[in-house]
Design a protein around this motif. Structure first.
Motif: not given
Length: 115
Positions: A36-47, A92-95, A107-115
């Protein structure tokens, strides 16, 4: 055409939980190796996490103790259970899996966590 299909993303408040799913479409190959990876806005995809069927499961330090990979072999589906979510988990989370020498990404799925 073989694809990885993801689902389960959404909007959740901090401290909440989501479960992402990943399964192959167009094939029944087993995802013996899953990451599983994720990519936040403006950041590189990370494991984020990885599992080797019959082997080890590993997690990136920031998600250890909060995220868990599991499998339902009958459904040929891999899950990423995400608990105690934080705003910094928003991405956005990717497998990803590898089969017969080829890489497959969801294809990626968006995860948004509000504070």
């Amino acid at each position: 055409q073989v694809q990885l299909v993801e689902s389960g993303g959404g909007l959740v408040q901090a401290g909440g939980s989501l479960r992402l799913s990943c399964a192959p479409s167009g094939s029944t190959f087993s995802m013996n190796v899953i990451d599983w990876y994720r990519q936040a806005p403006g950041k590189q995809r990370e494991w984020v996490a990885g599992d080797r069927s019959g082997g080890s499961t590993n997690y990136e330090d920031s998600v250890k103790g909060r995220f868990t990979i599991s499998r339902d072999n009958a459904k040929n589906t891999v899950y990423l259970q995400m608990n105690s979510l934080k705003p910094e988990d928003t991405a956005v989370y990717y497998c990803k899996t590898i089969y017969a020498g080829r890489l497959y990404w969801g294809q990626g799925t968006q995860v948004t966590v509000s504070s």
